[in-house]
Design a protein around this motif. Structure first.
Motif, PDB file in Angstrom:
ATOM      1  N   HIS A 178       5.971   7.569  -5.817  1.00  0.00           N
ATOM      2  CA  HIS A 178       6.601   6.565  -6.686  1.00  0.00           C
ATOM      3  C   HIS A 178       5.979   5.187  -6.468  1.00  0.00           C
ATOM      4  O   HIS A 178       5.615   4.497  -7.427  1.00  0.00           O
ATOM      5  N   LEU A 179       5.877   4.784  -5.208  1.00  0.00           N
ATOM      6  CA  LEU A 179       5.328   3.456  -4.925  1.00  0.00           C
ATOM      7  C   LEU A 179       3.875   3.359  -5.373  1.00  0.00           C
ATOM      8  O   LEU A 179       3.456   2.338  -5.935  1.00  0.00           O
ATOM      9  N   HIS A 180       3.107   4.397  -5.140  1.00  0.00           N
ATOM     10  CA  HIS A 180       1.705   4.391  -5.573  1.00  0.00           C
ATOM     11  C   HIS A 180       1.603   4.172  -7.080  1.00  0.00           C
ATOM     12  O   HIS A 180       0.805   3.335  -7.546  1.00  0.00           O
ATOM     13  N   VAL A 181       2.394   4.899  -7.851  1.00  0.00           N
ATOM     14  CA  VAL A 181       2.339   4.781  -9.318  1.00  0.00           C
ATOM     15  C   VAL A 181       2.767   3.386  -9.759  1.00  0.00           C
ATOM     16  O   VAL A 181       2.098   2.740 -10.579  1.00  0.00           O
ATOM     17  N   VAL A 182       3.870   2.900  -9.212  1.00  0.00           N
ATOM     18  CA  VAL A 182       4.379   1.584  -9.611  1.00  0.00           C
ATOM     19  C   VAL A 182       3.408   0.486  -9.201  1.00  0.00           C
ATOM     20  O   VAL A 182       3.050  -0.394  -9.997  1.00  0.00           O
ATOM     21  N   HIS A 183       2.943   0.530  -7.959  1.00  0.00           N
ATOM     22  CA  HIS A 183       2.043  -0.511  -7.451  1.00  0.00           C
ATOM     23  C   HIS A 183       0.745  -0.553  -8.257  1.00  0.00           C
ATOM     24  O   HIS A 183       0.186  -1.634  -8.505  1.00  0.00           O
ATOM     25  N   SER A 184       0.270   0.604  -8.697  1.00  0.00           N
ATOM     26  CA  SER A 184      -0.984   0.656  -9.452  1.00  0.00           C
ATOM     27  C   SER A 184      -0.870  -0.025 -10.810  1.00  0.00           C
ATOM     28  O   SER A 184      -1.889  -0.379 -11.415  1.00  0.00           O
ATOM     29  N   GLN A 185       0.356  -0.212 -11.296  1.00  0.00           N
ATOM     30  CA  GLN A 185       0.582  -0.841 -12.598  1.00  0.00           C
ATOM     31  C   GLN A 185       1.007  -2.302 -12.475  1.00  0.00           C
ATOM     32  O   GLN A 185       1.307  -2.946 -13.477  1.00  0.00           O
ATOM     33  N   MET A 186       1.026  -2.832 -11.253  1.00  0.00           N
ATOM     34  CA  MET A 186       1.360  -4.232 -11.042  1.00  0.00           C
ATOM     35  C   MET A 186       0.089  -5.080 -11.055  1.00  0.00           C
ATOM     36  O   MET A 186      -1.013  -4.557 -10.922  1.00  0.00           O
ATOM     37  N   PRO A 187       0.225  -6.399 -11.218  1.00  0.00           N
ATOM     38  CA  PRO A 187      -0.965  -7.255 -11.283  1.00  0.00           C
ATOM     39  C   PRO A 187      -1.813  -7.164 -10.020  1.00  0.00           C
ATOM     40  O   PRO A 187      -1.299  -6.912  -8.922  1.00  0.00           O
ATOM     41  N   THR A 188      -3.108  -7.375 -10.180  1.00  0.00           N
ATOM     42  CA  THR A 188      -4.021  -7.386  -9.041  1.00  0.00           C
ATOM     43  C   THR A 188      -3.540  -8.397  -8.005  1.00  0.00           C
ATOM     44  O   THR A 188      -3.144  -9.516  -8.357  1.00  0.00           O
ATOM     45  N   GLY A 189      -3.571  -8.003  -6.747  1.00  0.00           N
ATOM     46  CA  GLY A 189      -3.110  -8.887  -5.682  1.00  0.00           C
ATOM     47  C   GLY A 189      -1.699  -8.608  -5.229  1.00  0.00           C
ATOM     48  O   GLY A 189      -1.252  -9.124  -4.201  1.00  0.00           O
ATOM     49  N   SER A 190      -0.959  -7.787  -5.999  1.00  0.00           N
ATOM     50  CA  SER A 190       0.389  -7.415  -5.589  1.00  0.00           C
ATOM     51  C   SER A 190       0.333  -6.615  -4.291  1.00  0.00           C
ATOM     52  O   SER A 190      -0.609  -5.855  -4.052  1.00  0.00           O
ATOM     53  N   VAL A 191       1.356  -6.783  -3.469  1.00  0.00           N
ATOM     54  CA  VAL A 191       1.403  -6.131  -2.163  1.00  0.00           C
ATOM     55  C   VAL A 191       2.445  -5.019  -2.195  1.00  0.00           C
ATOM     56  O   VAL A 191       3.606  -5.266  -2.557  1.00  0.00           O
ATOM     57  N   GLY A 192       2.055  -3.807  -1.848  1.00  0.00           N
ATOM     58  CA  GLY A 192       2.983  -2.685  -1.782  1.00  0.00           C
ATOM     59  C   GLY A 192       3.265  -2.299  -0.341  1.00  0.00           C
ATOM     60  O   GLY A 192       2.337  -2.196   0.469  1.00  0.00           O
ATOM     61  N   ILE A 244       5.663   9.667   5.589  1.00  0.00           N
ATOM     62  CA  ILE A 244       4.732   8.553   5.751  1.00  0.00           C
ATOM     63  C   ILE A 244       3.325   9.062   6.066  1.00  0.00           C
ATOM     64  O   ILE A 244       2.330   8.504   5.593  1.00  0.00           O
ATOM     65  N   VAL A 245       3.228  10.118   6.854  1.00  0.00           N
ATOM     66  CA  VAL A 245       1.917  10.722   7.120  1.00  0.00           C
ATOM     67  C   VAL A 245       1.270  11.153   5.797  1.00  0.00           C
ATOM     68  O   VAL A 245       0.094  10.856   5.529  1.00  0.00           O
ATOM     69  N   ALA A 246       2.029  11.839   4.964  1.00  0.00           N
ATOM     70  CA  ALA A 246       1.503  12.299   3.669  1.00  0.00           C
ATOM     71  C   ALA A 246       1.109  11.115   2.794  1.00  0.00           C
ATOM     72  O   ALA A 246       0.050  11.133   2.142  1.00  0.00           O
ATOM     73  N   ALA A 247       1.951  10.078   2.766  1.00  0.00           N
ATOM     74  CA  ALA A 247       1.659   8.901   1.939  1.00  0.00           C
ATOM     75  C   ALA A 247       0.376   8.222   2.376  1.00  0.00           C
ATOM     76  O   ALA A 247      -0.471   7.866   1.551  1.00  0.00           O
ATOM     77  N   SER A 248       0.211   8.029   3.679  1.00  0.00           N
ATOM     78  CA  SER A 248      -0.964   7.305   4.177  1.00  0.00           C
ATOM     79  C   SER A 248      -2.248   8.095   3.978  1.00  0.00           C
ATOM     80  O   SER A 248      -3.322   7.521   3.799  1.00  0.00           O
ATOM     81  N   LYS A 249      -2.140   9.417   3.989  1.00  0.00           N
ATOM     82  CA  LYS A 249      -3.326  10.243   3.732  1.00  0.00           C
ATOM     83  C   LYS A 249      -3.723  10.220   2.258  1.00  0.00           C
ATOM     84  O   LYS A 249      -4.906  10.285   1.918  1.00  0.00           O
ATOM     85  N   ALA A 250      -2.730  10.113   1.386  1.00  0.00           N
ATOM     86  CA  ALA A 250      -2.991  10.220  -0.057  1.00  0.00           C
ATOM     87  C   ALA A 250      -3.319   8.895  -0.725  1.00  0.00           C
ATOM     88  O   ALA A 250      -4.118   8.855  -1.666  1.00  0.00           O
TER      89      ALA A 250
END
Length: 287
Positions: free
Chosen positions: A114-128, A138-144
């Protein structure tokens, strides 16, 4: 030369080091040798090879294991949640449009899709920033997904500075409103997603004979106690299940935890072609 995941994460964390505080003593943190976070009282937290950092000072065991997050990743990558995420993205981009480098925290991020998809659609420079107490998620998230700060952390005591976050996501996850209030800047936005009565009703027919599960206290009323300008929107649709997706869906949802394998097989043999998604998006602004 391509940077390792650990180095990529170290650079992202270093650039946003002001967000972090020591989970043990609340002191400010520094990055040492692109390998560990250290506070002035010498509490130290190593970055894992995949780039996440464990900022949960006490060891925690959860019921969420690797297979559950693998199932969830398969479901989330199918487009299952897409209309809800589009709703969230539109709200965030509207609210954060005038903010330079807004910081978005996903509190209870699971395996991070979810965070990856949302963050990818935010303006450049946004921090996720994504946190979860379940280390396997978290292991899965950091690998992907790179470019996001991933941390094992406790929602009851999140390792971030007061008033450092512009928006918080809390999707199908427990809330901690006192912490949300502490972390959000004045005017910061909370977006919480909760299930409505029709959510996964086809599975409930099989596993609960159609009975409703006992709901927690009214989440809209609860949000209104802590946030201003609370509004809600119900998002309901039928999602066509691609071949092979029913089993991971069954495995990932708490609706079916504790069910016998016989009951799981019964559901699989029914050959469901679609599933009902029925969720409420609750939005509030910090007072």
């Amino acid at each position: 030369m391509k940077l390792t995941k650990k180095m990529q994460s170290a650079l992202v964390i270093e650039e946003n080091i002001q967000l972090l505080k020591c989970p043990i003593c609340s002191a400010e943190m520094e990055m040492e040798e692109h390998a560990r976070l250290v506070c002035e009282n010498k509490h130290s937290f190593d970055l894992a090879k995949s780039g996440y950092v464990n900022l949960a000072p006490q060891a925690h065991s959860t019921k969420y294991d690797k297979s559950l997050f693998e199932a969830r990743t398969a479901v989330m990558n199918s487009g299952y949640f897409e209309p809800v995420l589009e709703n969230i993205i539109a709200r965030l981009n509207g609210h954060l449009a005038e903010i330079e480098r807004p910081v978005l925290l996903d509190a209870g991020c699971g395996e991070g899709t979810h965070l990856h998809v949302v963050h990818s659609q935010m303006p450049t420079g946004s921090v996720g920033v994504g946190i979860d107490l379940a280390k396997e998620g978290i292991v899965a998230a950091s690998k992907a997904y790179t470019g996001i700060v991933w941390s094992v952390a406790d929602l009851a005591a999140m390792p971030f500075a007061d008033g450092s976050i512009d928006a918080i996501l809390n999707i199908l996850s427990p809330a901690n409103y006192a912490e949300f209030d502490r972390l959000l800047k004045p005017g910061g936005m909370l977006i919480k997603v909760v299930p409505e009565s029709g959510y996964l009703q086809e599975l409930r027919e099989v596993f609960y004979d159609g009975k409703q599960q006992k709901e927690e206290a009214d989440p809209v009323a609860k949000a209104s106690e802590h946030f201003d300008a609370v509004e809600t929107e119900r998002v309901t649709y039928e999602f066509e299940l691609p071949n092979g997706l029913l089993e991971p869906l069954i495995r990932m949802t708490p609706l079916t935890w504790g069910a016998s394998e016989e009951k799981v097989r019964e559901a699989l043999e029914m050959g469901m072609n679609y599933i009902t998604i029925d969720l409420r998006v609750i939005v509030g602004v910090r007072r």
